[in-house]
Design a protein around this motif. Structure first.
Motif, PDB file in Angstrom:
ATOM      1  N   MET A 174       9.252  -0.360  -7.120  1.00 53.26           N
ATOM      2  CA  MET A 174      10.038  -0.111  -6.196  1.00 53.26           C
ATOM      3  C   MET A 174      10.795   1.378  -6.313  1.00 53.26           C
ATOM      4  N   ALA A 175      10.793   1.773  -7.608  1.00 51.37           N
ATOM      5  CA  ALA A 175      11.539   3.279  -7.712  1.00 51.37           C
ATOM      6  C   ALA A 175      10.275   4.243  -7.139  1.00 51.37           C
TER       7      ALA A 175
ATOM      8  N   ALA B 132       0.750  -1.143   0.038  1.00 50.76           N
ATOM      9  CA  ALA B 132       0.143  -0.005  -0.028  1.00 50.76           C
ATOM     10  C   ALA B 132       0.772   1.123   0.128  1.00 50.76           C
ATOM     11  N   MET B 133       2.099   1.097   0.028  1.00 53.86           N
ATOM     12  CA  MET B 133       2.998   2.244  -0.121  1.00 53.86           C
ATOM     13  C   MET B 133       3.243   2.958  -1.436  1.00 53.86           C
ATOM     14  N   VAL B 134       2.622   2.438  -2.523  1.00 50.61           N
ATOM     15  CA  VAL B 134       2.680   3.126  -3.747  1.00 50.61           C
ATOM     16  C   VAL B 134       1.212   3.173  -4.400  1.00 50.61           C
ATOM     17  N   ASN B 135       1.004   4.201  -5.441  1.00 49.82           N
ATOM     18  CA  ASN B 135      -0.148   4.086  -6.051  1.00 49.82           C
ATOM     19  C   ASN B 135      -0.577   3.061  -7.084  1.00 49.82           C
ATOM     20  N   THR B 136       0.720   2.432  -7.757  1.00 50.31           N
ATOM     21  CA  THR B 136       0.290   1.470  -8.568  1.00 50.31           C
ATOM     22  C   THR B 136       1.291   0.124  -8.265  1.00 50.31           C
ATOM     23  N   PRO B 137       0.745  -0.761  -7.392  1.00 48.30           N
ATOM     24  CA  PRO B 137       1.516  -2.012  -7.205  1.00 48.30           C
ATOM     25  C   PRO B 137       1.237  -3.119  -8.194  1.00 48.30           C
ATOM     26  N   LEU B 138       1.990  -4.171  -8.213  1.00 40.93           N
ATOM     27  CA  LEU B 138       1.946  -4.994  -9.283  1.00 40.93           C
ATOM     28  C   LEU B 138       0.410  -5.638  -9.411  1.00 40.93           C
TER      29      LEU B 138
ATOM     30  N   ALA C 201       9.030 -13.073 -20.371  1.00 44.90           N
ATOM     31  CA  ALA C 201       8.269 -13.115 -19.032  1.00 44.90           C
ATOM     32  C   ALA C 201       9.179 -12.551 -17.990  1.00 44.90           C
ATOM     33  N   ALA C 202      10.322 -13.109 -17.723  1.00 42.93           N
ATOM     34  CA  ALA C 202      11.104 -12.826 -16.673  1.00 42.93           C
ATOM     35  C   ALA C 202      11.491 -11.357 -16.565  1.00 42.93           C
ATOM     36  N   LEU C 203      12.062 -10.769 -17.707  1.00 44.96           N
ATOM     37  CA  LEU C 203      12.410  -9.347 -18.028  1.00 44.96           C
ATOM     38  C   LEU C 203      11.225  -8.549 -17.619  1.00 44.96           C
ATOM     39  N   GLU C 204      10.224  -8.739 -18.176  1.00 43.73           N
ATOM     40  CA  GLU C 204       9.175  -7.937 -17.985  1.00 43.73           C
ATOM     41  C   GLU C 204       8.549  -7.890 -16.491  1.00 43.73           C
ATOM     42  N   GLN C 205       8.475  -8.931 -15.780  1.00 45.44           N
ATOM     43  CA  GLN C 205       8.325  -9.112 -14.284  1.00 45.44           C
ATOM     44  C   GLN C 205       9.238  -8.083 -13.568  1.00 45.44           C
ATOM     45  N   TYR C 206      10.363  -8.468 -14.077  1.00 46.54           N
ATOM     46  CA  TYR C 206      11.745  -7.747 -13.298  1.00 46.54           C
ATOM     47  C   TYR C 206      11.539  -6.167 -13.543  1.00 46.54           C
ATOM     48  N   ARG C 207      11.271  -5.655 -14.526  1.00 49.15           N
ATOM     49  CA  ARG C 207      11.062  -4.094 -14.923  1.00 49.15           C
ATOM     50  C   ARG C 207       9.688  -3.715 -14.176  1.00 49.15           C
TER      51      ARG C 207
ATOM     52  N   ALA D 258       8.604   4.115  -4.624  1.00 48.63           N
ATOM     53  CA  ALA D 258       8.661   4.350  -2.961  1.00 48.63           C
ATOM     54  C   ALA D 258       9.964   4.998  -2.905  1.00 48.63           C
ATOM     55  N   THR D 259      10.092   6.274  -2.984  1.00 49.17           N
ATOM     56  CA  THR D 259      11.322   7.197  -3.209  1.00 49.17           C
ATOM     57  C   THR D 259      12.021   7.076  -1.873  1.00 49.17           C
ATOM     58  N   ASP D 260      11.543   6.453  -0.643  1.00 44.60           N
ATOM     59  CA  ASP D 260      12.439   6.287   0.469  1.00 44.60           C
ATOM     60  C   ASP D 260      13.218   5.200   0.266  1.00 44.60           C
ATOM     61  N   GLY D 261      12.980   4.370  -0.580  1.00 49.43           N
ATOM     62  CA  GLY D 261      13.966   3.284  -0.533  1.00 49.43           C
ATOM     63  C   GLY D 261      13.550   1.875   0.145  1.00 49.43           C
ATOM     64  N   ARG D 262      12.397   2.086   0.842  1.00 43.27           N
ATOM     65  CA  ARG D 262      12.112   0.832   1.835  1.00 43.27           C
ATOM     66  C   ARG D 262      11.661  -0.395   1.066  1.00 43.27           C
ATOM     67  N   LEU D 263      10.981  -0.173  -0.010  1.00 41.49           N
ATOM     68  CA  LEU D 263      10.743  -1.356  -0.712  1.00 41.49           C
ATOM     69  C   LEU D 263      11.603  -2.041  -1.496  1.00 41.49           C
ATOM     70  N   THR D 264      12.720  -1.244  -1.918  1.00 42.91           N
ATOM     71  CA  THR D 264      14.166  -1.671  -2.470  1.00 42.91           C
ATOM     72  C   THR D 264      14.787  -2.726  -1.427  1.00 42.91           C
TER      73      THR D 264
END
Length: 368
Positions: free
Chosen positions: A146-147, A95-101, A134-140, A149-155
């Motif tokens: 993660m980006a 819930a930390m970002v507006n557009t989760p996966l 599929a793997a690269l699309e999921q990673y991106r 969430a600018t405070d870096g906590r998700l990363t």
């Protein structure tokens, strides 16, 4: 066989293509493919070991439970990873970002299996170029969340969870040193000698006969809850279940032997001789650990009850010669973390001693 040049924040996606082939995809700073190396299964472990020794990159993998298990069996360890399955579970529900996966069935955790696949098994549902896409699309997509969430906590959380995935596999492969002889001796002392024909051990039989006599029902099947409840009701023990807590609230001669029988039965079924032969091999207990296996984020285990070993069996855990076992209890970890996350200085001060709750009482925040 060439090893790509190293660089800052080097990231390599390691993807199973099926048919005993793997692709190692070097990514640039924009998460675009920079270089591709195709590897047969027979060369995978050696290539990974060479790259890991040279540069310790962050390996982007579908799941440590799949790919890392294979590398460990070949004697290869890696230091850093981004586990797409574990991170998907975090980023999908944040819930930390507006557009989760969005939910994606292909990246949900699979049921753990008792046997580890070989290097020649197909690990991904997709194969060939589809598996890479599929793997690269999921990673991106995960990197984008993660980006945001600018405070870096998700990363940091994804990095920690991915590290947990590696640790879980290392713990499974290493196993817990277990003395089967000590385990057998504890079972024999507690339950009686192991019956030769698969019946119940002597002390369970004795306790069971005592319960039946007190209930005046010589043929009662004690492991049938409906029949046991009816027998208890007939002697005036009005309970709705046979749980320890409900039975202990009643005073009747049958309660003590019945609770004793249930405790012995639990030991036999959960960690008896069958458990010993199934889960302890070559002096090692090797359960399957599952990071983030419950909704709270705690670890779980698949089979073997690794997180619920009864206290009386713990003497069977014996350090190997030349080694020592260190027992650590991270007491009251969750409230200490919450105090830090909430910047609650008063609770943090209370936690500086040995017992957080005693510190809270001593502070006067609550009455004794």
């Amino acid at each position: 066989m060439t090893v790509p040049a190293s660089g800052p924040e080097r990231r390599l996606a390691l993807i199973g293509l099926g048919a005993g082939e793997y692709a190692a995809i070097e990514l640039d700073e924009h998460d675009e493919e920079q270089q591709r190396t195709l590897l047969p299964a027979s060369e995978l472990a050696g290539w990974v070991a060479e790259v890991e020794a040279a540069d310790t990159p962050r390996w982007i993998i579908r799941s440590a439970a799949e790919i890392y298990a294979l590398l460990l069996n070949a004697g290869v360890r890696i230091t850093r990873s981004h586990d797409l399955v574990l991170c998907h579970a975090i980023l999908r529900d944040t819930a930390m970002v507006n557009t989760p996966l969005p939910p994606a069935a292909g990246w949900e955790r699979r049921d753990p299996v008792d046997t580890t696949p070989s290097l020649f098994d197909v690990l991904d549902e997709e194969s060939g170029e589809d598996a890479i896409t599929a793997a690269l699309e999921q990673y991106r997509a995960q990197r984008n969340v993660m980006a945001e969430a600018t405070d870096g906590r998700l990363t940091l959380l994804c990095a920690a969870e991915s590290a947990g995935g590696l640790i879980a596999e290392e713990m499974r492969v290493a196993g817990l040193p277990w003395d089967a002889g000590v385990h057998d001796a504890i079972l024999t002392e507690t339950l009686g000698a192991r019956p030769a024909a698969g019946g119940l051990p002597r002390r369970m039989v004795e306790r069971g006969d005592e319960v039946r006599a007190l209930l005046d029902d010589p043929t009662l099947h004690l492991d049938s809850q409906p029949k046991l409840l009816r027998a208890l009701h007939r002697v005036g023990v009005s309970v709705e279940s046979t749980s320890k807590w409900e039975l202990s609230a009643h005073e009747h001669p049958v309660i003590e032997p019945l609770l004793a029988y249930k405790k012995l039965s639990r030991l036999l079924s959960a960690n008896g001789w069958t458990w010993l032969s199934e889960w302890v091999q070559d002096g090692r207990f090797r359960p399957v650990y599952i990071p983030g296996g419950v909704v709270t984020g705690r670890w779980a285990s698949a089979g073997g009850g690794a997180l619920q070993l009864p206290r009386n069996l713990r003497p069977a855990v014996r350090a190997d010669p030349g080694w020592a076992l260190v027992v650590a209890d991270v007491a009251q970890l969750e409230p200490r973390m919450l105090a830090a996350m909430a910047s609650d200085e008063a609770m943090a001060d209370a936690a500086r001693g040995g017992d957080l709750y005693a510190g809270v009482v001593a502070s006067g925040a609550v009455a004794t």
